[in-house]
Design a protein around this motif. Structure first.
Motif, PDB file in Angstrom:
ATOM      1  N   LEU A 193    -130.889  62.326-112.453  1.00 42.73           N
ATOM      2  CA  LEU A 193    -129.509  62.785-112.368  1.00 42.73           C
ATOM      3  C   LEU A 193    -128.601  61.702-112.931  1.00 42.73           C
ATOM      4  N   THR A 194    -127.382  62.100-113.258  1.00 39.09           N
ATOM      5  CA  THR A 194    -126.403  61.141-113.770  1.00 39.09           C
ATOM      6  C   THR A 194    -125.563  60.622-112.605  1.00 39.09           C
ATOM      7  N   LEU A 195    -124.781  59.600-112.875  1.00 44.27           N
ATOM      8  CA  LEU A 195    -123.878  59.084-111.844  1.00 44.27           C
ATOM      9  C   LEU A 195    -122.925  60.177-111.386  1.00 44.27           C
ATOM     10  N   GLU A 196    -122.380  60.934-112.334  1.00 43.28           N
ATOM     11  CA  GLU A 196    -121.429  61.995-111.981  1.00 43.28           C
ATOM     12  C   GLU A 196    -122.087  63.075-111.130  1.00 43.28           C
ATOM     13  N   GLN A 197    -123.328  63.446-111.474  1.00 39.03           N
ATOM     14  CA  GLN A 197    -124.044  64.431-110.662  1.00 39.03           C
ATOM     15  C   GLN A 197    -124.290  63.884-109.257  1.00 39.03           C
ATOM     16  N   PHE A 198    -124.696  62.615-109.188  1.00 37.88           N
ATOM     17  CA  PHE A 198    -124.938  61.989-107.892  1.00 37.88           C
ATOM     18  C   PHE A 198    -123.691  62.034-107.030  1.00 37.88           C
ATOM     19  N   LEU A 199    -122.559  61.640-107.589  1.00 37.05           N
ATOM     20  CA  LEU A 199    -121.308  61.593-106.828  1.00 37.05           C
ATOM     21  C   LEU A 199    -120.900  62.984-106.338  1.00 37.05           C
ATOM     22  N   LYS A 200    -121.177  64.000-107.154  1.00 37.73           N
ATOM     23  CA  LYS A 200    -120.793  65.361-106.798  1.00 37.73           C
ATOM     24  C   LYS A 200    -121.618  65.897-105.630  1.00 37.73           C
ATOM     25  N   ILE A 201    -122.932  65.625-105.626  1.00 32.63           N
ATOM     26  CA  ILE A 201    -123.792  66.232-104.605  1.00 32.63           C
ATOM     27  C   ILE A 201    -124.172  65.287-103.465  1.00 32.63           C
ATOM     28  N   ALA A 202    -123.837  64.009-103.568  1.00 31.17           N
ATOM     29  CA  ALA A 202    -124.270  63.020-102.557  1.00 31.17           C
ATOM     30  C   ALA A 202    -123.966  63.438-101.120  1.00 31.17           C
ATOM     31  N   PRO A 203    -122.746  63.887-100.798  1.00 28.73           N
ATOM     32  CA  PRO A 203    -122.467  64.213 -99.390  1.00 28.73           C
ATOM     33  C   PRO A 203    -122.856  65.644 -98.997  1.00 28.73           C
ATOM     34  N   THR A 204    -123.740  66.262 -99.776  1.00 24.70           N
ATOM     35  CA  THR A 204    -124.164  67.629 -99.480  1.00 24.70           C
ATOM     36  C   THR A 204    -125.642  67.653 -99.118  1.00 24.70           C
ATOM     37  N   GLU A 205    -126.089  68.800 -98.637  1.00 28.62           N
ATOM     38  CA  GLU A 205    -127.506  68.956 -98.311  1.00 28.62           C
ATOM     39  C   GLU A 205    -128.376  68.936 -99.547  1.00 28.62           C
ATOM     40  N   GLU A 206    -127.801  69.228-100.702  1.00 30.29           N
ATOM     41  CA  GLU A 206    -128.526  69.199-101.976  1.00 30.29           C
ATOM     42  C   GLU A 206    -128.741  67.770-102.468  1.00 30.29           C
ATOM     43  N   GLY A 207    -127.938  66.849-101.978  1.00 27.80           N
ATOM     44  CA  GLY A 207    -127.977  65.466-102.445  1.00 27.80           C
ATOM     45  C   GLY A 207    -129.234  64.716-102.044  1.00 27.80           C
ATOM     46  N   LEU A 208    -129.371  63.533-102.592  1.00 30.12           N
ATOM     47  CA  LEU A 208    -130.535  62.677-102.334  1.00 30.12           C
ATOM     48  C   LEU A 208    -130.728  62.367-100.858  1.00 30.12           C
ATOM     49  N   PHE A 209    -129.646  62.369-100.108  1.00 34.60           N
ATOM     50  CA  PHE A 209    -129.698  61.913 -98.723  1.00 34.60           C
ATOM     51  C   PHE A 209    -129.592  63.045 -97.708  1.00 34.60           C
ATOM     52  N   GLY A 210    -129.837  64.281 -98.138  1.00 37.86           N
ATOM     53  CA  GLY A 210    -129.708  65.430 -97.249  1.00 37.86           C
ATOM     54  C   GLY A 210    -130.509  65.283 -95.961  1.00 37.86           C
ATOM     55  N   ASP A 211    -131.800  64.960 -96.080  1.00 41.11           N
ATOM     56  CA  ASP A 211    -132.657  64.808 -94.896  1.00 41.11           C
ATOM     57  C   ASP A 211    -132.242  63.604 -94.062  1.00 41.11           C
ATOM     58  N   PHE A 212    -131.918  62.519 -94.744  1.00 42.16           N
ATOM     59  CA  PHE A 212    -131.492  61.282 -94.093  1.00 42.16           C
ATOM     60  C   PHE A 212    -130.249  61.530 -93.239  1.00 42.16           C
ATOM     61  N   LEU A 213    -129.272  62.229 -93.797  1.00 41.63           N
ATOM     62  CA  LEU A 213    -128.028  62.504 -93.090  1.00 41.63           C
ATOM     63  C   LEU A 213    -128.226  63.542 -91.987  1.00 41.63           C
ATOM     64  N   TYR A 214    -129.102  64.519 -92.240  1.00 39.33           N
ATOM     65  CA  TYR A 214    -129.354  65.559 -91.252  1.00 39.33           C
ATOM     66  C   TYR A 214    -129.927  64.971 -89.961  1.00 39.33           C
ATOM     67  N   HIS A 215    -130.774  63.962 -90.084  1.00 37.73           N
ATOM     68  CA  HIS A 215    -131.328  63.284 -88.909  1.00 37.73           C
ATOM     69  C   HIS A 215    -130.200  62.741 -88.028  1.00 37.73           C
ATOM     70  N   TYR A 216    -129.218  62.090 -88.640  1.00 34.86           N
ATOM     71  CA  TYR A 216    -128.083  61.562 -87.879  1.00 34.86           C
ATOM     72  C   TYR A 216    -127.234  62.693 -87.297  1.00 34.86           C
ATOM     73  N   LEU A 217    -127.085  63.766 -88.047  1.00 32.36           N
ATOM     74  CA  LEU A 217    -126.319  64.910 -87.562  1.00 32.36           C
ATOM     75  C   LEU A 217    -126.931  65.456 -86.271  1.00 32.36           C
ATOM     76  N   LEU A 218    -128.244  65.568 -86.225  1.00 32.51           N
ATOM     77  CA  LEU A 218    -128.920  66.057 -85.021  1.00 32.51           C
ATOM     78  C   LEU A 218    -128.661  65.145 -83.823  1.00 32.51           C
ATOM     79  N   VAL A 219    -128.700  63.830 -84.059  1.00 30.37           N
ATOM     80  CA  VAL A 219    -128.442  62.870 -82.982  1.00 30.37           C
ATOM     81  C   VAL A 219    -127.019  63.026 -82.464  1.00 30.37           C
ATOM     82  N   LEU A 220    -126.059  63.160 -83.374  1.00 30.31           N
ATOM     83  CA  LEU A 220    -124.658  63.302 -82.977  1.00 30.31           C
ATOM     84  C   LEU A 220    -124.406  64.625 -82.256  1.00 30.31           C
TER      85      LEU A 220
END
Length: 200
Positions: free
Chosen positions: A113-140
């Motif tokens: 992916l490009t930097l622009e693609q990364f920035l667009k999808i990073a805070p979404t479930e489609e982004g690289l960190f979807g699973d990583f962030l979802y783990h924290y969401l469950l805890v919260l």
């Protein structure tokens, strides 16, 4: 160690065992050959007696956020020749978080992916960190006080004062950073993701 922390009884016994091994190394030659390296990304919540804890002996090393020079060097090591504006865009999303930086730069350098693609999808479930962030969401979502504290943090663009216990827990999870007696989201990625996903 992070996998053991939730199991209090096992954790107490296991950590006491590690501490006993350390103490044996002071008195018995054969035990002096054993070297222990303990890694954890969360604060230790397990209640341990001072003389049973492996966390208060030896050399403690805390890995913090990368500074601007380290970020620049990491970008160069990935073979990316970015402008200052591109570097600032990346930092604007994930700041100096070592894991987030390394993961993003690796995927961008591999051409996935490009930097622009990364920035667009990073805070979404489609982004690289979807699973990583979802783990924290469950805890919260599982802890109403923690969730409320995180909501206070992400609703503000400036550092805010929250309950000290919740601040300690959120800081231990790596979601916030201290600014004096106030706190703020560790990076924009967390703020954007949780603004979208934390339900009322």
């Amino acid at each position: 160690m992070d996998q053991i922390f939730p199991y209090t009884e096992i954790a107490q016994e296991f950590f006491a065992l590690l501490r006993a091994w350390h103490e044996n190394g002071k008195n018995e030659e054969i035990w002096q050959k054993l070297r222990l390296v303990i890694a954890h990304s969360q604060e230790v919540y397990v209640s341990l007696k001072v003389n049973q804890s492996p966390f208060n002996v030896g050399l403690s090393i805390e890995i913090g956020e990368f500074n601007a020079t380290q970020i620049q060097e990491l970008i160069q090591r990935h073979g990316l020749n970015w402008s200052e504006a591109e570097i600032e865009k990346l930092k604007g999303m994930i700041d100096g978080h070592p894991y987030l930086l390394r993961t993003a730069l690796y995927q961008i350098a591999k051409g996935n992916l490009t930097l622009e693609q990364f920035l667009k999808i990073a805070p979404t479930e489609e982004g690289l960190f979807g699973d990583f962030l979802y783990h924290y969401l469950l805890v919260l979502e599982d802890d109403q006080l923690l969730k409320t504290a995180m909501q206070q943090v992400i609703e503000s663009d400036v550092p805010v004062k929250i309950d000290s216990v919740q601040a300690f827990k959120l800081r231990s999870m790596g979601l916030i950073e201290s600014k004096g007696n106030e706190v703020q989201s560790l990076c924009n990625l967390y703020r954007l993701y949780f603004q979208e996903h934390l339900s009322d």
